[in-house]
Scaffold this motif. Structure first.
Motif, mmCIF file in Angstrom:
data_model
loop_
_atom_site.group_PDB
_atom_site.id
_atom_site.type_symbol
_atom_site.label_atom_id
_atom_site.label_comp_id
_atom_site.label_asym_id
_atom_site.label_seq_id
_atom_site.Cartn_x
_atom_site.Cartn_y
_atom_site.Cartn_z
ATOM 1 N N GLY A 275 0.638 -1.085 -0.138
ATOM 2 C CA GLY A 275 0.020 0.125 0.120
ATOM 3 C C GLY A 275 0.822 1.241 0.083
ATOM 4 O O GLY A 275 0.188 2.486 0.283
ATOM 5 N N ALA B 212 -8.159 -0.767 2.964
ATOM 6 C CA ALA B 212 -8.129 0.299 3.266
ATOM 7 C C ALA B 212 -7.362 0.382 4.699
ATOM 8 O O ALA B 212 -6.842 1.375 4.954
ATOM 9 C CB ALA B 212 -9.916 0.703 3.816
ATOM 10 N N GLY B 213 -7.215 -0.890 5.447
ATOM 11 C CA GLY B 213 -6.553 -1.046 6.687
ATOM 12 C C GLY B 213 -4.870 -0.653 6.241
ATOM 13 O O GLY B 213 -4.131 0.001 6.936
ATOM 14 N N ALA C 176 -3.841 0.685 3.458
ATOM 15 C CA ALA C 176 -3.624 2.066 2.999
ATOM 16 C C ALA C 176 -3.478 2.929 4.045
ATOM 17 O O ALA C 176 -2.554 3.983 3.915
ATOM 18 C CB ALA C 176 -4.827 2.365 2.112
ATOM 19 N N ALA C 177 -4.205 2.841 5.142
ATOM 20 C CA ALA C 177 -4.196 3.799 6.182
ATOM 21 C C ALA C 177 -2.463 3.540 6.971
ATOM 22 O O ALA C 177 -1.822 4.740 7.292
ATOM 23 C CB ALA C 177 -5.004 3.477 7.277
ATOM 24 N N ALA C 178 -2.097 2.453 7.053
ATOM 25 C CA ALA C 178 -0.813 2.055 7.597
ATOM 26 C C ALA C 178 0.058 2.809 6.597
ATOM 27 O O ALA C 178 1.299 3.102 7.207
ATOM 28 C CB ALA C 178 -0.413 0.554 7.712
ATOM 29 N N ILE D 120 -0.036 5.382 4.618
ATOM 30 C CA ILE D 120 -0.085 6.831 4.929
ATOM 31 C C ILE D 120 0.680 7.189 6.152
ATOM 32 O O ILE D 120 1.226 8.300 6.252
ATOM 33 C CB ILE D 120 -1.644 7.463 4.872
ATOM 34 N N GLY D 121 0.575 6.406 7.281
ATOM 35 C CA GLY D 121 1.123 6.761 8.425
ATOM 36 C C GLY D 121 2.687 6.661 8.459
ATOM 37 O O GLY D 121 3.392 7.422 8.986
ATOM 38 N N SER E 208 4.382 7.122 5.689
ATOM 39 C CA SER E 208 4.731 8.339 4.665
ATOM 40 C C SER E 208 4.679 9.741 5.508
ATOM 41 O O SER E 208 5.511 10.463 5.331
ATOM 42 C CB SER E 208 3.800 8.304 3.487
#
Length: 191
Positions: free
Chosen positions: A28, A119-120, A122-124, A126-127, A129
């Protein structure tokens, strides 16, 4: 906490397998965060300053940032052959796996659980990044002028919605000039 002391350079197969592992286990996005943890903090193959310089260069060149960063790290570690080992390592195993996953995903795409899992992931990513961006910003902002360039770039892209190309074309020369004068001033003080 990372030190700026790099360890001896690894062999080509070690470079390939390290990049392969990162490419295969980083889902992701957020690969640059994984790469920093792996090559700076854990393996200590390069320093944090070297990594952040490579990250800045990789983002300035056209193409995929993590591939550009892999090329830069591979070159730092083992020259041209290191470039090949790092690039094939980050791209090939993950590409083969992605092709297989795409075929499987096409069969189960209607599942709500699959979409929640993605979605989970992707959230990780983003964190990771965000953590990388904050770390890089902390290192880059070493005075009022670099802070103004950072704040201006953020404002232009995220608030005013200016084109990234135009923002880079304006901000990059400013950043280069600021860095040049900071280096020049530092050299004069060292004399």
């Amino acid at each position: 906490m990372a030190t700026d002391t790099a360890q001896p350079h690894p062999g080509l197969s070690e470079i390939f397998w390290a990049f392969s592992r990162i490419g295969m286990t980083s889902f992701g996005g957020g690969l640059s965060g994984w790469m920093m943890r792996e090559f700076v903090h854990q393996r200590r193959w390069i320093s944090e300053d070297e990594f952040l310089s490579g990250l800045a260069l990789s983002q300035a060149f056209p193409g995929v940032n993590v591939v550009n960063l892999s090329i830069w790290i591979g070159y730092k570690l083992h020259g041209g052959r290191g470039v090949l080992a790092a690039t094939f390592g980050i791209v090939m195993p993950a590409m083969i796996f992605a092709i297989i996953l795409a075929a499987v995903f096409a069969r189960v795409a209607q599942s709500e659980n699959i979409h929640l899992a993605l979605a989970g992931i992707a959230a990780a990513a983003i964190g990771l990044s965000l953590e990388m961006g904050l770390r890089a910003a902390r290192r880059a902002v070493n005075g009022l002028l670099p802070f103004l360039v950072l704040a201006g770039t953020f404002t232009a892209i995220f608030i005013l919605k200016f084109s990234l190309v135009w923002v880079v074309l304006c901000a990059a020369p400013c950043s280069i000039a600021i860095a040049y004068f900071q280096i020049k001033r530092h050299a004069q003080k060292s004399r």
